[in-house]
Design a protein around this motif. Structure first.
Motif, PDB file in Angstrom:
ATOM      1  N   PRO A 147       0.820  -1.231   0.000  1.00  0.00           N
ATOM      2  CA  PRO A 147       0.000   0.000   0.000  1.00  0.00           C
ATOM      3  C   PRO A 147       0.846   1.270   0.000  1.00  0.00           C
ATOM      4  O   PRO A 147       0.551   2.216  -0.735  1.00  0.00           O
ATOM      5  CB  PRO A 147      -0.824  -0.126   1.290  1.00  0.00           C
ATOM      6  CG  PRO A 147      -0.863  -1.585   1.577  1.00  0.00           C
ATOM      7  CD  PRO A 147       0.470  -2.107   1.133  1.00  0.00           C
ATOM      8  N   SER A 205      -4.766   3.241  -7.426  1.00  0.00           N
ATOM      9  CA  SER A 205      -5.298   3.037  -6.075  1.00  0.00           C
ATOM     10  C   SER A 205      -6.151   1.777  -6.011  1.00  0.00           C
ATOM     11  O   SER A 205      -6.139   1.058  -5.006  1.00  0.00           O
ATOM     12  CB  SER A 205      -6.116   4.259  -5.637  1.00  0.00           C
ATOM     13  OG  SER A 205      -7.297   4.386  -6.413  1.00  0.00           O
ATOM     14  N   LYS A 209      -5.594  -1.522  -3.609  1.00  0.00           N
ATOM     15  CA  LYS A 209      -6.624  -2.168  -2.788  1.00  0.00           C
ATOM     16  C   LYS A 209      -6.740  -3.653  -3.135  1.00  0.00           C
ATOM     17  O   LYS A 209      -6.933  -4.499  -2.267  1.00  0.00           O
ATOM     18  CB  LYS A 209      -7.970  -1.478  -3.002  1.00  0.00           C
ATOM     19  CG  LYS A 209      -8.025  -0.068  -2.430  1.00  0.00           C
ATOM     20  CD  LYS A 209      -9.350   0.601  -2.719  1.00  0.00           C
ATOM     21  CE  LYS A 209      -9.387   2.020  -2.166  1.00  0.00           C
ATOM     22  NZ  LYS A 209     -10.664   2.717  -2.484  1.00  0.00           N
ATOM     23  N   GLU A 212      -3.777  -5.425  -1.705  1.00  0.00           N
ATOM     24  CA  GLU A 212      -3.916  -5.470  -0.249  1.00  0.00           C
ATOM     25  C   GLU A 212      -4.918  -6.540   0.168  1.00  0.00           C
ATOM     26  O   GLU A 212      -4.717  -7.261   1.142  1.00  0.00           O
ATOM     27  CB  GLU A 212      -4.353  -4.095   0.265  1.00  0.00           C
ATOM     28  CG  GLU A 212      -4.194  -3.925   1.760  1.00  0.00           C
ATOM     29  CD  GLU A 212      -4.456  -2.495   2.203  1.00  0.00           C
ATOM     30  OE1 GLU A 212      -4.414  -2.255   3.418  1.00  0.00           O
ATOM     31  OE2 GLU A 212      -4.710  -1.627   1.338  1.00  0.00           O
ATOM     32  N   SER A 213      -6.011  -6.670  -0.602  1.00  0.00           N
ATOM     33  CA  SER A 213      -7.012  -7.675  -0.274  1.00  0.00           C
ATOM     34  C   SER A 213      -6.461  -9.087  -0.475  1.00  0.00           C
ATOM     35  O   SER A 213      -6.753  -9.991   0.284  1.00  0.00           O
ATOM     36  CB  SER A 213      -8.259  -7.476  -1.148  1.00  0.00           C
ATOM     37  OG  SER A 213      -7.964  -7.716  -2.519  1.00  0.00           O
TER      38      SER A 213
END
Length: 218
Positions: A147, A205, A209, A212-213
């Protein structure tokens, strides 16, 4: 006010050409920054006597300088010492220097966040320090860094607009030329720049995400 002429195909194509340069500069700078920043981060993490401290001091100095000053240095000062770069490569050099310093801190912090027991466990199995770093410590650290790295890369894309000062033909530069020819096009060009920057940065972005997930799913 009729803005339709501001968004003529000729102007849109000129803006897209600028956007392409923005993306090209960003991609090249990202690759170099990622490699150099990663190496610097590892050097600072390993705490090599004297060398790590010297690298850390230089990195901290760069991180606290305005990017615009580094761009000026790459384009105007380097030729004074015999290093002549094109506008494109001056922008890449400046962005790489600045972003490498920023990314190195992200890498260093990520590596420090991995429990020291992981390094000790790897070494106890007979792996060398480099092997332990490459196969155990760094993969764990990188997941937590994603991130922050993507966020920094988004900043890099936006920072390319500062290269307008050395006439890099990127998005902001081309928009400036268009509304410089007709002052009625100022608002349309700012709207166009807003749209293009938003799309590129928003897609990044979303990628952040998504990654990150996936990290939390493992």
């Amino acid at each position: 006010m009729d803005f339709s002429q501001a968004f003529s195909w000729m102007n849109i194509r000129f803006l897209l050409e600028g956007l392409l340069v923005t993306i090209e500069v960003s991609l090249v700078s990202i690759v170099f920054s990622f490699i150099i920043g990663g190496l610097i981060g590892i050097i600072r993490f390993t705490k090599v006597p004297y060398f790590s401290k010297i690298v850390g001091i230089i990195t901290d100095i760069i991180r606290n300088l305005p990017l615009l000053l580094i761009i000026f240095f790459a384009y105007f000062a380097l030729p004074q010492i015999g290093v002549r770069l094109s506008i494109f490569w001056s922008a890449v050099a400046a962005l790489t220097i600045f972003e490498s310093a920023m990314l190195s801190e992200i890498f260093r912090a990520g590596l420090n966040a991995v429990p020291k027991g992981q390094m000790e466990a790897g070494l106890s199995t007979g792996l060398s320090y480099v092997q332990t770093m490459a196969t155990i410590v760094f993969p764990q650290a990188f997941k937590s860094m994603i991130p922050a790295i993507v966020s920094q890369l988004i900043s890099l894309i936006k920072d390319t607009s500062l290269a307008v000062i050395i006439s890099l033909p990127e998005l902001t530069h081309n928009a400036k030329i268009i509304y410089g020819q007709n002052s009625n096009y100022v608002i349309p060009m700012f709207l166009a720049m807003t749209f293009f920057y938003f799309v590129v940065c928003y897609l990044l972005s979303l990628l952040s995400k998504y990654l990150e997930s996936r990290q939390y799913n493992y």
